[in-house]
Motif scaffolding. Structure first.
Motif, short mmCIF file in Angstrom:
data_model
loop_
_atom_site.label_atom_id
_atom_site.label_comp_id
_atom_site.label_asym_id
_atom_site.label_seq_id
_atom_site.Cartn_x
_atom_site.Cartn_y
_atom_site.Cartn_z
N HIS A 1 89.99 132.75 18.52
CA HIS A 1 90.77 131.51 18.48
C HIS A 1 92.19 131.74 18.01
N ILE A 2 92.58 133.00 17.91
CA ILE A 2 93.84 133.30 17.22
C ILE A 2 95.05 132.80 18.00
N ARG A 3 94.93 132.84 19.35
CA ARG A 3 96.02 132.31 20.18
C ARG A 3 95.43 131.43 21.26
N GLU A 4 96.28 130.52 21.77
CA GLU A 4 95.83 129.48 22.67
C GLU A 4 95.11 130.01 23.91
N LYS A 5 95.71 130.99 24.56
CA LYS A 5 95.15 131.45 25.83
C LYS A 5 93.72 131.97 25.67
N ALA A 6 93.47 132.57 24.50
CA ALA A 6 92.14 133.12 24.26
C ALA A 6 91.10 132.01 24.33
N ALA A 7 91.41 130.82 23.77
CA ALA A 7 90.46 129.71 23.79
C ALA A 7 90.27 129.19 25.21
N GLU A 8 91.36 129.04 25.95
CA GLU A 8 91.27 128.55 27.33
C GLU A 8 90.44 129.49 28.20
N VAL B 1 87.86 131.05 27.47
CA VAL B 1 86.42 130.82 27.30
C VAL B 1 85.92 129.84 28.36
N TYR B 2 86.71 128.75 28.56
CA TYR B 2 86.27 127.76 29.53
C TYR B 2 86.26 128.34 30.95
N SER B 3 87.25 129.17 31.26
CA SER B 3 87.23 129.75 32.61
C SER B 3 86.08 130.74 32.74
N ASP B 4 85.76 131.44 31.66
CA ASP B 4 84.62 132.37 31.71
C ASP B 4 83.30 131.63 31.92
N ILE B 5 83.17 130.48 31.26
CA ILE B 5 81.94 129.68 31.43
C ILE B 5 81.82 129.30 32.91
N GLY B 6 82.93 128.87 33.50
CA GLY B 6 82.94 128.50 34.92
C GLY B 6 82.54 129.67 35.81
N ARG B 7 83.07 130.84 35.47
CA ARG B 7 82.80 132.03 36.31
C ARG B 7 81.34 132.47 36.25
N LEU B 8 80.64 132.09 35.17
CA LEU B 8 79.25 132.51 35.04
C LEU B 8 78.31 131.74 35.96
N ARG B 9 78.86 130.64 36.51
CA ARG B 9 78.04 129.82 37.40
C ARG B 9 77.70 130.58 38.68
N ARG B 10 76.42 130.55 39.05
CA ARG B 10 75.99 131.31 40.23
C ARG B 10 76.16 130.47 41.50
N GLU B 11 75.98 131.15 42.65
CA GLU B 11 76.19 130.46 43.92
C GLU B 11 75.26 129.27 44.10
N ASP B 12 74.03 129.38 43.54
CA ASP B 12 73.07 128.27 43.70
C ASP B 12 73.31 127.15 42.68
N GLY B 13 74.38 127.26 41.92
CA GLY B 13 74.73 126.20 40.96
C GLY B 13 74.12 126.41 39.60
N GLY C 1 83.31 123.76 18.34
CA GLY C 1 81.91 123.74 18.79
C GLY C 1 81.52 122.45 19.48
N GLU C 2 81.87 121.32 18.85
CA GLU C 2 81.43 120.03 19.43
C GLU C 2 82.10 119.79 20.76
N GLU C 3 83.39 120.14 20.82
CA GLU C 3 84.13 119.94 22.07
C GLU C 3 83.53 120.79 23.19
N ILE C 4 83.13 122.01 22.84
CA ILE C 4 82.54 122.90 23.86
C ILE C 4 81.25 122.29 24.40
N MET C 5 80.42 121.81 23.48
CA MET C 5 79.14 121.21 23.90
C MET C 5 79.39 120.02 24.83
N ALA C 6 80.44 119.23 24.51
CA ALA C 6 80.73 118.05 25.32
C ALA C 6 81.34 118.45 26.66
N ARG C 7 82.22 119.46 26.62
CA ARG C 7 82.99 119.80 27.83
C ARG C 7 82.22 120.71 28.78
#
Ligand code: SAM
Ligand code: SF4
Length: 448
Positions: free
Chosen positions: A58-65, A67-79, A95-101
């Motif tokens: 969390h030390i710099r902004e881009k590092a946090a962002e 994470v969200y793109s990595d979560i998206g990339r983990l999605r498989r072709e079948d959804g 943590g709470e924001e991640i769970m919600a988002r």
């Protein structure tokens, strides 16, 4: 982000992806060991894992962002998605924001709670989502499995957290107050790592030189005392430590650089800025003069020491003239290598709401100038090493046939060819400098 398909119950394979500092790498390794104890095995290279731990920074902004793109990339072709756990400092702070988002995330676990990961995996396998960002009083280290695996180099976290509250930094909020792990536990963990193959141990802490403890004789010791005792472990060849704060650079630790042969001649001592006014606004509690005096003392104790540091450009209110002072400090010190960053406002930190935030194009320009100076000095340091003969710890094979990669005592990457094995400490002549590495010629194997 939606995740309609079911996630796999009872994961068989895992992958841990660590971002950020070496302490996160250490935590990532420990989480991998915990999962392995549950019978979950590392996913083979190139294959999907049933369980993915994103160990965030969390030390710099881009590092946090990221994470969200990595979560998206983990999605498989079948959804569908693997079971996803978000760990580390972003988990702690958001943590709470991640769970919600991100509904695909089933577990959020902070840096002081990851020993509870196996229970969380069990709950997630049963379809429950869990967040654990507690900072328990009892240390997680007691709950972690004993170390059984190691490469030739290993990290050992000795200290965690920070009480310094630099005005730009999230660490005191995400990692909590400073704690030192007990002396006896560290000696035991180090011995296990050496038994498992480690030849070099890097002691880690957000403020590693703030470590204090009590040795077996009941005497109070600082990091230098710990280093001296670790140096007694016969098969341990090298000791390093990072990251240090100038205010905790004790005379004893400086002295150790002069008389503990296994302590490598390298010091990472971040200063952040060359301007006293900026340092004060950063709440660094040291001034440039004091920093330079410490470096002078360290150089007296160990004349060949390689120096490293961290710099932030564009701290709120930093003027052109103050930035020039940073460049002047760089010229004065002559660093062997450094990290440099653009200031990134972190939510909840005092600097984030300070007036006069520096415009991005100005920060870009300053970072470019600073990095040009730092690269120049790194190359100069490497060039000055040519002709030296030194010991190199062999870490892995290189890209080319017969090539090996290792580190010099001054933490330079050295490549060479010859009949050696991973974990050997060999004698190498440094023959040709590059900006980021040095070509060496193998002399004789020094010790296996
Ligand atoms: N405890 C160490 C010290 O005091 O120098 C450093 C720990 S911090 C994880 C690593 C580096 O990240 C810092 O030295 C600083 O240069 C950089 N850093 C921390 N917060 C930052 C921020 N908000 N923006 C840009 N760089 C930052
Ligand atoms: Fe952050 Fe400052 Fe603590 Fe380092 S000393 S971790 S920069 S608050």
């Amino acid at each position: 982000m939606s995740n309609p398909a079911p996630t796999p119950a009872n994961p068989k394979t895992y992958r841990v992806k660590s971002f950020g500092c070496q302490m996160n790498v250490y935590d990532g390794d420990r989480m991998a060991e915990l999962l392995a104890e549950q019978g979950i095995t590392p996913a083979p290279e190139g294959e999907d894992a049933d369980l993915v731990v994103l160990n965030t920074c969390h030390i710099r902004e881009k590092a946090a962002e990221k994470v969200y793109s990595d979560i998206g990339r983990l999605r498989r072709e079948d959804g569908s998605s693997p079971l996803i756990a978000v760990a580390g400092c972003v988990a702690q702070a958001e943590g709470e924001e991640i769970m919600a988002r991100a509904p695909a995330v089933k577990m959020v676990v902070g840096p002081q709670a990851y020993h509870r990961l196996p229970d969380m995996v069990k709950a997630a396998s049963e379809g429950r989502r869990m967040t654990d960002t507690d900072m328990p009083a009892e240390t997680k280290f007691d709950a972690l499995p004993k170390r059984r695996r190691s490469g030739p180099t290993a990290f050992l976290t000795v200290q965690e957290g920070c009480d310094k509250f630099c005005t730009y930094c999230v660490v005191p909020y995400t990692r909590g107050a400073e704690i030192s792990r007990p002396h006896a536990d560290l000696i035991e963990e180090a011995k296990r790592l050496v038994e498992a193959g480690a030849r070099e141990i890097t002691l880690l802490g957000q403020n590693v030189n703030a470590w204090t403890g009590e040795n077996a004789k009941g005497q109070a010791v600082g990091l230098d005392g710990l280093i001296r005792e670790l140096a007694e472990i016969p098969d341990l060849a090298r000791i390093r430590y990072t990251t240090s704060h100038p205010n905790d650079m004790t005379p004893g630790l400086i002295e150790a650089h002069g008389d503990v042969a296994k302590l490598m001649p390298f010091l990472h001592l971040p200063v952040q800025s060359g301007s006293d006014r900026v340092l004060k606004a950063m709440n660094r509690a040291h001034q440039v003069e004091k920093y330079l005096t410490i470096l002078e003392e360290v150089r007296k104790a160990r004349p060949d020491i390689a120096l490293s540091g961290d710099f932030i450009v564009g701290f709120p209110g930093e003027t052109d003239a103050e930035f020039e002072e940073t460049l002047k400090l760089v010229d004065t010190v002559g660093y062997a290598q450094c990290f440099s960053f653009k200031y990134s406002p972190r939510p909840g930190t005092p600097a984030a709401t300070m007036g006069e935030q520096v415009p991005m194009p100005v920060m870009d320009e300053r970072l470019k100038r600073l990095q040009t100076a730092l690269n120049r000095d790194q190359y100069a340091f490497n060039t000055a090493s040519v002709g030296k003969t030194c010991e190199v710890l062999v870490e892995r094979r290189g890209k080319h046939p017969g090539q090996w990669l290792g580190k010099s005592p001054w933490l330079q990457s050295v490549h060479f060819t010859g009949d050696v094995a991973v974990g050997d400490v060999v004698t190498v002549e440094l023959v040709e400098a590059g900006p980021n590495s040095i070509a060496g010629a193998l002399k004789v194997p020094a010790s296996a």
